[in-house]
Design a protein around this motif. Structure first.
Motif, PDB file in Angstrom:
ATOM      1  N   ALA A 101      -7.286  11.610   3.727  1.00 53.89           N
ATOM      2  CA  ALA A 101      -6.051  11.916   4.458  1.00 53.89           C
ATOM      3  C   ALA A 101      -6.242  13.142   5.347  1.00 53.89           C
ATOM      4  O   ALA A 101      -5.726  13.186   6.466  1.00 53.89           O
ATOM      5  N   HIS A 102      -6.995  14.139   4.870  1.00 58.09           N
ATOM      6  CA  HIS A 102      -7.201  15.370   5.634  1.00 58.09           C
ATOM      7  C   HIS A 102      -8.015  15.099   6.906  1.00 58.09           C
ATOM      8  O   HIS A 102      -7.668  15.581   7.987  1.00 58.09           O
ATOM      9  N   TYR A 103      -9.084  14.322   6.776  1.00 53.88           N
ATOM     10  CA  TYR A 103      -9.972  14.103   7.920  1.00 53.88           C
ATOM     11  C   TYR A 103      -9.510  12.962   8.829  1.00 53.88           C
ATOM     12  O   TYR A 103      -9.695  13.020  10.042  1.00 53.88           O
ATOM     13  N   ASN A 104      -8.917  11.894   8.255  1.00 51.10           N
ATOM     14  CA  ASN A 104      -8.521  10.733   9.051  1.00 51.10           C
ATOM     15  C   ASN A 104      -7.028  10.702   9.362  1.00 51.10           C
ATOM     16  O   ASN A 104      -6.585   9.848  10.129  1.00 51.10           O
ATOM     17  N   GLY A 105      -6.260  11.580   8.737  1.00 45.45           N
ATOM     18  CA  GLY A 105      -4.821  11.614   8.975  1.00 45.45           C
ATOM     19  C   GLY A 105      -4.026  10.691   8.065  1.00 45.45           C
ATOM     20  O   GLY A 105      -2.804  10.774   8.011  1.00 45.45           O
ATOM     21  N   LEU A 106      -4.712   9.787   7.352  1.00 46.81           N
ATOM     22  CA  LEU A 106      -4.040   8.789   6.534  1.00 46.81           C
ATOM     23  C   LEU A 106      -4.996   8.288   5.457  1.00 46.81           C
ATOM     24  O   LEU A 106      -6.189   8.136   5.722  1.00 46.81           O
ATOM     25  N   ALA A 107      -4.485   8.015   4.262  1.00 44.38           N
ATOM     26  CA  ALA A 107      -5.317   7.467   3.192  1.00 44.38           C
ATOM     27  C   ALA A 107      -4.474   6.529   2.328  1.00 44.38           C
ATOM     28  O   ALA A 107      -3.276   6.759   2.126  1.00 44.38           O
TER      29      ALA A 107
ATOM     30  N   LEU B 156       3.755  13.978   2.392  1.00 49.11           N
ATOM     31  CA  LEU B 156       4.184  12.953   3.338  1.00 49.11           C
ATOM     32  C   LEU B 156       3.590  11.625   2.900  1.00 49.11           C
ATOM     33  O   LEU B 156       2.372  11.484   2.772  1.00 49.11           O
ATOM     34  N   SER B 157       4.457  10.646   2.656  1.00 50.49           N
ATOM     35  CA  SER B 157       4.004   9.369   2.133  1.00 50.49           C
ATOM     36  C   SER B 157       4.852   8.247   2.699  1.00 50.49           C
ATOM     37  O   SER B 157       6.015   8.447   3.058  1.00 50.49           O
ATOM     38  N   SER B 158       4.252   7.056   2.779  1.00 50.31           N
ATOM     39  CA  SER B 158       4.975   5.861   3.210  1.00 50.31           C
ATOM     40  C   SER B 158       4.348   4.654   2.520  1.00 50.31           C
ATOM     41  O   SER B 158       3.309   4.773   1.864  1.00 50.31           O
TER      42      SER B 158
ATOM     43  N   ARG C 230       0.846  -1.191   0.000  1.00 47.81           N
ATOM     44  CA  ARG C 230       0.000   0.000   0.000  1.00 47.81           C
ATOM     45  C   ARG C 230       0.879   1.239   0.000  1.00 47.81           C
ATOM     46  O   ARG C 230       1.850   1.309   0.744  1.00 47.81           O
ATOM     47  N   VAL C 231       0.497   2.227  -0.810  1.00 49.85           N
ATOM     48  CA  VAL C 231       1.125   3.544  -0.749  1.00 49.85           C
ATOM     49  C   VAL C 231       0.186   4.403   0.088  1.00 49.85           C
ATOM     50  O   VAL C 231      -1.002   4.535  -0.232  1.00 49.85           O
ATOM     51  N   LEU C 232       0.711   4.964   1.177  1.00 51.87           N
ATOM     52  CA  LEU C 232      -0.103   5.747   2.103  1.00 51.87           C
ATOM     53  C   LEU C 232       0.228   7.231   1.988  1.00 51.87           C
ATOM     54  O   LEU C 232       1.392   7.606   1.850  1.00 51.87           O
TER      55      LEU C 232
END
Length: 160
Positions: A120-126, A149-151, A83-85
């Protein structure tokens, strides 16, 4: 000295098997050593008087240490998915995040990019995309290169 110009040619079985003798100079066919490739041959006597500089034909082969594009695609399909987050940050504008997602991720539509940005904006991560590890690392580095910011992380299931 006899010079010849060789090129690959698609021939029907009749053209190949009805040729007189493969070694005959009048027959415009030349066989490779293992007889797997048939080439047309034009001798200098047929081309006309005068010499010319003939370039050596190039034969593209795969080196022992080099994989073909087919092998790379096959290995990417069989490798475990990642997964690319995308992580939320307080620095980039939402419009910019959407633009970068559409630029970096192949086939990304504006609707998907907006949904990923909102998540990502509302949950912090997508999750941006699930793909082979090599591709995931490449996408992650491109997102980071554009200031996001990605991981990546291994995906539990699913495919590319």
């Amino acid at each position: 000295m006899e010079a010849a110009l060789c090129s690959a040619l698609a021939l029907s079985p009749n053209q190949v098997f009805n040729a007189a003798n493969p070694g005959d100079k009048n027959v415009p066919l030349k066989y490779s050593k293992d007889r797997s490739v048939v080439m047309t041959v034009a001798a200098t006597g047929i081309l006309g008087k005068g010499g010319g500089l003939l370039e050596r034909p190039t034969i593209e082969t795969t080196s022992p240490g080099r994989e073909s594009e087919f092998d790379l695609r096959k290995s990417r399909k069989t490798s475990p998915p990642y997964r690319v987050l995308l992580h939320n940050d307080n620095f980039n504008k939402r419009e910019y995040v959407v633009q970068v997602l559409m630029k970096v991720i192949p086939g990304m539509t504006i609707d998907n990019a907006v949904n990923i940005m909102q998540e990502a904006h509302y949950n912090g991560l997508a999750v941006v995309i699930v793909c082979a590890q090599v591709d995931a690392e490449d996408h992650c580095m491109q997102l980071r290169g554009n200031g996001l910011l990605s991981s990546i992380e291994p995906a539990d299931g699913g495919g590319c």
